[in-house]
Design an enzyme around this catalytic site. Structure first.
Site, short mmCIF file in Angstrom:
data_model
loop_
_atom_site.label_atom_id
_atom_site.label_comp_id
_atom_site.label_asym_id
_atom_site.label_seq_id
_atom_site.Cartn_x
_atom_site.Cartn_y
_atom_site.Cartn_z
N GLU A 102 0.79 -1.24 0.00
CA GLU A 102 0.00 0.00 0.00
C GLU A 102 0.82 1.28 0.00
OE1 GLU A 102 -2.62 -0.48 3.36
OE2 GLU A 102 -3.69 -2.16 2.46
N ASN A 126 2.10 -5.09 -3.15
CA ASN A 126 0.72 -5.49 -2.85
C ASN A 126 -0.13 -4.26 -2.54
OD1 ASN A 126 -1.11 -7.77 -2.19
ND2 ASN A 126 -1.04 -6.99 -0.09
N HIS A 140 -10.31 -6.57 -1.71
CA HIS A 140 -11.34 -6.43 -0.68
C HIS A 140 -12.55 -5.79 -1.36
CE1 HIS A 140 -8.72 -7.69 2.52
NE2 HIS A 140 -7.79 -6.84 2.12
N GLU A 178 -5.86 -11.01 -1.08
CA GLU A 178 -6.64 -10.79 0.15
C GLU A 178 -8.14 -10.75 -0.13
OE1 GLU A 178 -5.22 -7.46 2.47
OE2 GLU A 178 -3.13 -7.83 1.95
N ASP A 208 -11.93 -10.79 -0.22
CA ASP A 208 -13.20 -11.02 0.47
C ASP A 208 -14.26 -10.20 -0.25
OD1 ASP A 208 -12.39 -8.51 1.59
OD2 ASP A 208 -11.83 -9.44 3.49
C1 XIL Z 1 -5.99 -6.44 8.57
C2 XIL Z 1 -6.26 -7.63 9.49
O1 XIL Z 1 -7.13 -8.51 8.85
C3 XIL Z 1 -6.84 -7.17 10.80
O2 XIL Z 1 -6.93 -8.25 11.71
C4 XIL Z 1 -5.99 -6.06 11.41
O3 XIL Z 1 -6.62 -5.55 12.56
C5 XIL Z 1 -5.77 -4.93 10.41
O4 XIL Z 1 -5.21 -5.48 9.22
N1 XIL Z 1 -4.84 -4.79 3.86
C6 XIL Z 1 -3.81 -5.58 4.29
C7 XIL Z 1 -3.99 -6.43 5.49
O5 XIL Z 1 -2.77 -5.64 3.63
O6 XIL Z 1 -2.80 -6.60 6.20
C8 XIL Z 1 -5.08 -5.94 6.40
O7 XIL Z 1 -5.29 -6.89 7.43
C9 XIL Z 1 -6.33 -5.67 5.60
C10 XIL Z 1 -6.10 -4.64 4.53
#
Ligand code: XIL
Length: 307
Positions: free
Chosen positions: A119, A160, A196, A226, A228
């Site tokens: 990020e 990422n 996400h 990641e 969802d």
């Molecule tokens: C999130 C975790 O899922 C949580 O448990 C934590 O509190 C915050 O981070 N992008 C990412 C991840 O790269 O590392 C993040 O994970 C979600 C967004």
């Protein structure tokens, strides 16, 4: 071969046999959801805490599952000694270098892919201003990749980010960043697309396909890192079917790209998911329900993979 992966939380991994069994049965790759991040793994200047990370790597290795390392350079979940400290440029570079060498070095040879940088681009496409960019200057990205490569020459090294799945200002910026890093000879091997997604705000799949293809055309691996798909309100039958469709569309795209080598969800059961905490009013984003039953999304994925 494409890995089906999931982010893993250490607490249920230790406490819940159903969690372990479902994970081992349905997936071939894991990511540490939190315990490899700077704050958790490096809580004091001269202290590392590898207990959680070791537990995940041990679990995976024993089951011949691949591991994604997450993450070495990020602006979030940093320890206070770092955010509250005052470092010269040289001192901060030494901190990051030692951190990367220690963490990536510990798992050298056992990590398939590292999210070296997470990020680093803001939502408007400009470089994100972070402790690292402010303290080290724009060359820090290249340095981080070089240091990660020294520490673990086997791991594939990734940039990422979120919100770069489709075409747009931010994914254009990351594309140019990848081009620039490659032109300068940085050991960048792949781009991770967090994905996400919201069921009420899905990307245009045609754009996602075009976008992943242009990154792959740079010679890079592309991975969904990641995934969802959060559902607003109550997750009824129709919503679950549409969610399954989103999982299927994204995996279909990945399967048409030979260098799309992993499809990773951020958690795997609605029992343990960051979504309801982070996105108020949303939930049910993962492929297994809170009782570890496969949802339509999981069945769609398994059908596509023939598993
Ligand atoms: C999130 C975790 O899922 C949580 O448990 C934590 O509190 C915050 O981070 N992008 C990412 C991840 O790269 O590392 C993040 O994970 C979600 C967004």
């Amino acid at each position: 071969m494409i890995h089906l992966g999931a982010a893993v939380a250490v607490k249920p991994l230790r406490a819940d046999a159903r969690y372990r069994n479902t994970l081992a049965r349905a997936f071939t790759m894991v990511t540490a959801e939190n315990v490899m991040k700077f704050g958790p793994v490096h809580p004091a200047p001269a202290r590392y805490d590898f207990r959680g990370a070791d537990a995940i790597v041990r679990f995976a290795t024993a089951r011949r599952m691949a591991v994604r390392g997450h993450t070495l350079v990020w602006h979030s979940q940093q320890p206070v000694w770092l955010t509250g400290g005052r470092f010269s440029r040289r001192a901060l570079a030494a901190v990051l270098r030692a951190h990367i060498r220690t963490v990536a070095g510990r798992y050298r040879g056992r990590i398939a892919a590292w999210d070296v940088v997470n990020e680093a681009v803001a939502d408007d496409g400009t470089p994100r201003r972070t402790l690292w960019s402010a303290g080290l200057g724009p060359g820090y990205l290249e340095q981080a990749f070089a240091w990660a490569n020294e520490a673990d020459p086997v791991a594939r090294l990734f940039y990422n980010d979120y919100g770069i799945e489709a075409l747009g200002r931010k994914s254009d910026a990351v594309y140019r960043l990848a081009e620039r890093l490659l032109a300068r000879g940085a050991p960048l091997h792949g781009v991770g697309f967090q994905a996400h997604l919201g069921l009420d705000d899905l990307p245009r799949w045609r754009d996602v396909e075009a976008n992943l293809r242009r990154f792959a055309a740079l010679g890079l691996l592309v991975q969904v890192t990641e995934l969802d798909v959060r559902i607003p309100g109550k997750a009824g039958r129709r919503a679950l079917a549409r969610q399954a469709d989103a999982y299927r569309r994204l995996l279909e795209i990945c399967l048409t790209i030979p260098t799309c080598t992993a499809f990773v969800t951020w958690g795997f059961t609605d029992r343990h998911s960051w979504v309801p905490n982070f996105f108020k009013g949303y939930g049910a984003a993962l492929p297994f329900d809170a009782s570890y039953r496969p949802k339509p999304a999981m069945r769609a994925v398994q059908r596509l993979l023939g598993r």
